[in-house]
Write an enzyme that holds these catalytic residues in place. Structure first.
Site, PDB file in Angstrom:
ATOM      1  N   HIS A   1      -2.546  10.934   1.363  1.00  0.00           N
ATOM      2  CA  HIS A   1      -1.883  10.702   2.658  1.00  0.00           C
ATOM      3  C   HIS A   1      -1.186  12.010   3.044  1.00  0.00           C
ATOM      4  CE1 HIS A   1      -0.266   7.255   5.330  1.00  0.00           C
ATOM      5  NE2 HIS A   1       0.101   8.395   5.904  1.00  0.00           N
TER       6      HIS A   1
ATOM      7  N   ARG B   1       0.853  -1.191   0.000  1.00  0.00           N
ATOM      8  CA  ARG B   1       0.000   0.000   0.000  1.00  0.00           C
ATOM      9  C   ARG B   1       0.895   1.249   0.000  1.00  0.00           C
ATOM     10  NH1 ARG B   1      -2.086   4.326   3.867  1.00  0.00           N
ATOM     11  NH2 ARG B   1      -1.935   2.830   5.515  1.00  0.00           N
TER      12      ARG B   1
ATOM     13  N   TYR C   1      -2.980   1.293  16.423  1.00  0.00           N
ATOM     14  CA  TYR C   1      -1.732   1.144  17.179  1.00  0.00           C
ATOM     15  C   TYR C   1      -1.987   0.874  18.665  1.00  0.00           C
ATOM     16  CZ  TYR C   1       0.412   2.838  12.920  1.00  0.00           C
ATOM     17  OH  TYR C   1       0.821   2.955  11.620  1.00  0.00           O
TER      18      TYR C   1
ATOM     19  N   ASN D   1      -6.437   1.571  10.559  1.00  0.00           N
ATOM     20  CA  ASN D   1      -5.092   1.791  11.102  1.00  0.00           C
ATOM     21  C   ASN D   1      -5.223   1.760  12.615  1.00  0.00           C
ATOM     22  OD1 ASN D   1      -4.370   2.237   8.485  1.00  0.00           O
ATOM     23  ND2 ASN D   1      -3.844   4.390   8.729  1.00  0.00           N
TER      24      ASN D   1
ATOM     25  N   GLU E   1      -6.517   8.172   7.190  1.00  0.00           N
ATOM     26  CA  GLU E   1      -6.679   8.826   8.502  1.00  0.00           C
ATOM     27  C   GLU E   1      -7.150  10.274   8.414  1.00  0.00           C
ATOM     28  OE1 GLU E   1      -3.126   8.403  10.840  1.00  0.00           O
ATOM     29  OE2 GLU E   1      -3.177   6.230  10.780  1.00  0.00           O
TER      30      GLU E   1
ATOM     31  N   GLU F   1      -2.718  -0.509   8.655  1.00  0.00           N
ATOM     32  CA  GLU F   1      -1.497  -0.096   9.359  1.00  0.00           C
ATOM     33  C   GLU F   1      -1.530  -0.682  10.755  1.00  0.00           C
ATOM     34  OE1 GLU F   1      -0.546   4.072   9.775  1.00  0.00           O
ATOM     35  OE2 GLU F   1      -0.970   4.473   7.671  1.00  0.00           O
TER      36      GLU F   1
HETATM   37  O1  IFM Z   1       3.540   7.405  10.100  1.00  0.00           O
HETATM   38  C1  IFM Z   1       2.180   7.398  10.406  1.00  0.00           C
HETATM   39  C2  IFM Z   1       1.347   7.260   9.152  1.00  0.00           C
HETATM   40  O2  IFM Z   1       1.638   8.248   8.219  1.00  0.00           O
HETATM   41  C3  IFM Z   1      -0.118   7.355   9.494  1.00  0.00           C
HETATM   42  N1  IFM Z   1      -0.460   6.444  10.559  1.00  0.00           N
HETATM   43  C4  IFM Z   1       0.368   6.400  11.734  1.00  0.00           C
HETATM   44  C5  IFM Z   1       1.826   6.268  11.334  1.00  0.00           C
HETATM   45  C6  IFM Z   1       2.706   6.249  12.604  1.00  0.00           C
HETATM   46  O3  IFM Z   1       2.537   7.443  13.297  1.00  0.00           O
END
Ligand code: IFM
Length: 451
Positions: free
Chosen positions: A120, A76, A290, A288, A165, A346
Site C-alpha cells: 500500500h 484489512r 468512492y 475500491n 490501487e 474500500e
Molecule cells: O486513503 C486512501 C487509501 O490509501 C487508498 N484509497 C483511497 C483512500 C481515500 O483517499
C-alpha cells in the site's frame, strides 16, 4: 457458488494501510520509505508527516478492541515493506516481522480475520534509489518480499492481496507528481505500469508456493469515467484515461491483455513471456470505489485530467461526487468483465467531523453516504453480481497522503494531539448494521437479505 451460499458467508470489515496509521517511523529498525522522503520535501498539506500518525504500532490492542466492539468479521491491513526489509531486500528486520505477528495473533484471538495486503504505497527508499518500479528487477524484489511474508504469516493468514490501487500510485506518482515519488515522466510511467504488473504475477506465484489454501486477490480502484463535457476532445481524453486508470492493471492480470492504446505504448517494454507471467490465476477481485470521475482534455502529461463535477451532484468534503449508483454500475461491469468473486475493499467518505462538548462525534453525513452505497451494492447483488464482502475505508482517521491529516475518513475519530480514539456515530451505526444483517443470515441461513 449459489447466491444463497454467497450471502450467508458475506464478510463485513474495515480497512487501513500501514503507512497511514502505524507511525513509529524510526523505531525498531524500520528503514526509510518513499513517503518519508516525499513528506520531508514539504509536499504534504500543512507540512504534515506520518512519523507518529495514529501510533497504531503501539496502540494496536486498543484498535483491535474497537473493531471487536463494532463486531466486524475482518480487518484489512498492509505490511510495511521497509519495516520488515529496511533496504527492501536482503537484510531481514526481525523486530518488524514480530510486530505483524503480534497484530495477527491478537486479531485471530479476538475472532477477526486478518486480510493482508502486501503493498500500500510504502516502497523502501533504497529500492527507489535503484530505480524503484521503473527497474525491471523490481518484480524480483517484490516476489522475494511476498515469499518472506507468505512463509512468515501464511500459517495464520489466508486472504492476501498483492497491490492496493496500482493505478493510483502509478499515475499520481509518475504522471501527475502529486504522490511519492513525485515524478512526471511518461517513459517512467510506462515502465512502472508494466513492472508492477510483473511484480503482481511474481507475488501470486510466491504466495501460492508458500501459503497452503491461500485466497489471493488484487485490489483496484475502479471508477466510471465520464466526459466532463460533450466535446469530442473530452470524450477522447476520457477513453484514454479510462485505460490508464481502470484497465491498465486488471486487464493484463486477469485477462492477459493490455487495453489497446496502452498495448501499443507498452509494446517495446513487453518481453516474450511477460504476459503469461503477469496473468496468474487469482481468487477474487478487490474493488475500491468512492465515486465516478469527470474527465476533460488537459495539458497534463496524459492530456487527460480531472474535470469539474457537475454542479447538481452532491460532493464530499474532498469534492468527490456522491453517486451511489456508480457503485452498482461498477460491480455489475466487473462481474461481467472479470468473472471473479468481488470484495468491496474500500468505500467511505471524508467528512468534517467535530467532537461535541460531551465527546460525541455525530457524523451523519458518513452514515448517509454508507447507507446509500451499501444499498447500491445490495442492488448489484440482486441483479446478479457476485459480491462477497464489504470493507469500510477506514477504521479510523489517518494520514490521507498529500492531504495530510486534514481529511478524516474514519469510523473512529483520532485526536492527533492526544491520540485518543473516539468511536463516531457511524461506528455505532455500522456495528448495528452488521449485527442486523448477521442476525438475518443466521435466522434464515442462505436467505437473500437486505437489512
Ligand atoms: O486513503 C486512501 C487509501 O490509501 C487508498 N484509497 C483511497 C483512500 C481515500 O483517499
Amino acid at each position: 457458488m449459489s447466491s444463497n451460499k454467497r450471502k450467508a458467508d458475506f464478510v463485513w470489515g474495515v480497512s487501513t494501510s500501514n503507512y497511514q496509521i502505524e507511525g513509529a517511523a524510526h523505531e525498531d529498525g524500520r528503514g526509510p520509505g518513499i513517503w518519508d522522503t516525499f513528506s520531508a520535501q514539504g509536499k504534504i498539506a500543512n507540512n504534515d508527516n506520518a512519523d507518529v500518525a495514529c501510533d497504531h504500532y503501539h496502540r494496536y490492542p486498543e484498535d483491535i478492541a474497537l473493531m471487536r466492539d463494532m463486531g466486524v468479521d475482518a480487518y484489512r491491513f498492509s505490511i510495511s515493506w521497509p519495516r520488515v526489509l529496511p533496504e527492501g531486500r536482503g537484510r531481514i528486520n526481525e523486530a518488524g516481522l514480530a510486530f505483524y505477528d503480534r497484530l495477527i495473533d491478537r486479531l485471530i484471538a479476538t475472532g477477526i480475520e486478518p486480510w493482508l495486503c502486501l503493498y500500500h504505497w510504502d516502497l523502501p527508499q533504497t529500492l527507489e534509489d535503484l530505480g524503484g518500479w521503473t527497474a525491471r528487477d523490481s518484480a524480483t524484489w517484490f516476489g522475494d518480499f511476498a515469499a518472506l511474508v507468505g512463509r512468515r504469516y501464511g500459517d495464520r493468514v489466508k486472504r492476501i492481496a498483492t497491490f492496493n490501487e496500482p493505478a493510483v500510485f502509478s499515475l499520481l506518482g509518475y504522471a501527475y507528481g502529486s504522490h511519492a515519488p513525485g515524478k512526471v515522466n511518461h517513459d517512467a510511467l510506462l515502465k512502472v505500469i508494466h513492472n508492477v504488473n510483473r511484480a503482481h504475477g511474481r507475488a501470486v506465484d510466491a504466495i501460492r508456493a508458500s501459503v497452503e489454501r491461500a485466497s489471493i486477490g488484487s485490489i483496484h480502484n475502479v471508477q466510471p469515467c465520464r466526459p466532463a463535457s460533450d466535446s469530442a476532445v473530452d470524450r477522447i481524453a476520457t477513453e484514454r484515461f479510462d485505460e490508464y486508470w481502470n484497465r491498465a492493471f486488471p486487464g493484463p492480470q486477469i485477462l492477459g491483455t493490455y487495453p489497446p492504446q496502452l498495448a501499443e505504448a507498452l509494446a517495446p517494454l513487453i518481453l516474450p513471456g511477460d504476459l503469461a507471467e503477469i496473468c496468474r490465476p487469482i481468487d477474487w477481485f478487490g474493488l475500491n470505489h468512492y465515486g465516478p470521475l469527470y474527465i476533460k482534455e488537459s495539458t497534463d502529461m496524459l492530456k487527460s485530467g480531472f474535470g469539474p463535477v457537475p454542479a447538481h451532484i452532491p460532493r464530499t468534503s474532498m469534492g468527490w461526487p456522491i453517486e451511489p449508483d456508480g457503485l452498482r454500475e461498477t460491480l455489475l461491469m466487473l462481474d461481467r468483465t472479470y468473472s471473479l468473486p468481488i470484495y468491496v475493499m474500500e468505500n467511505g467518505t471524508a467528512t468534517i467531523d467535530h467532537v461535541g462538548d460531551n465527546g460525541e462525534v455525530l457524523d451523519q453525513d458518513r452514515i448517509d453516504y454508507l447507507k446509500a452505497y451499501i444499498a447500491a451494492m445490495d442492488d448489484a447483488i440482486a441483479a446478479g453480481a457476485d459480491v462477497r464482502g464489504y470493507f469500510v475505508w477506514s477504521l479510523m482517521d489517518n494520514f490521507e497522503w498529500n492531504s495530510g491529516f486534514k481529511e478524516r475518513f474514519g469510523l473512529i475519530h483520532v485526536d492527533y494531539a492526544t491520540l485518543q480514539r473516539r468511536p463516531k456515530a457511524s461506528a455505532k451505526w455500522y456495528g448495528e448494521l452488521i449485527r442486523a444483517r448477521r442476525g438475518k443470515q443466521m435466522a434464515a441461513p442462505g436467505a437473500e437479505t437486505a437489512g
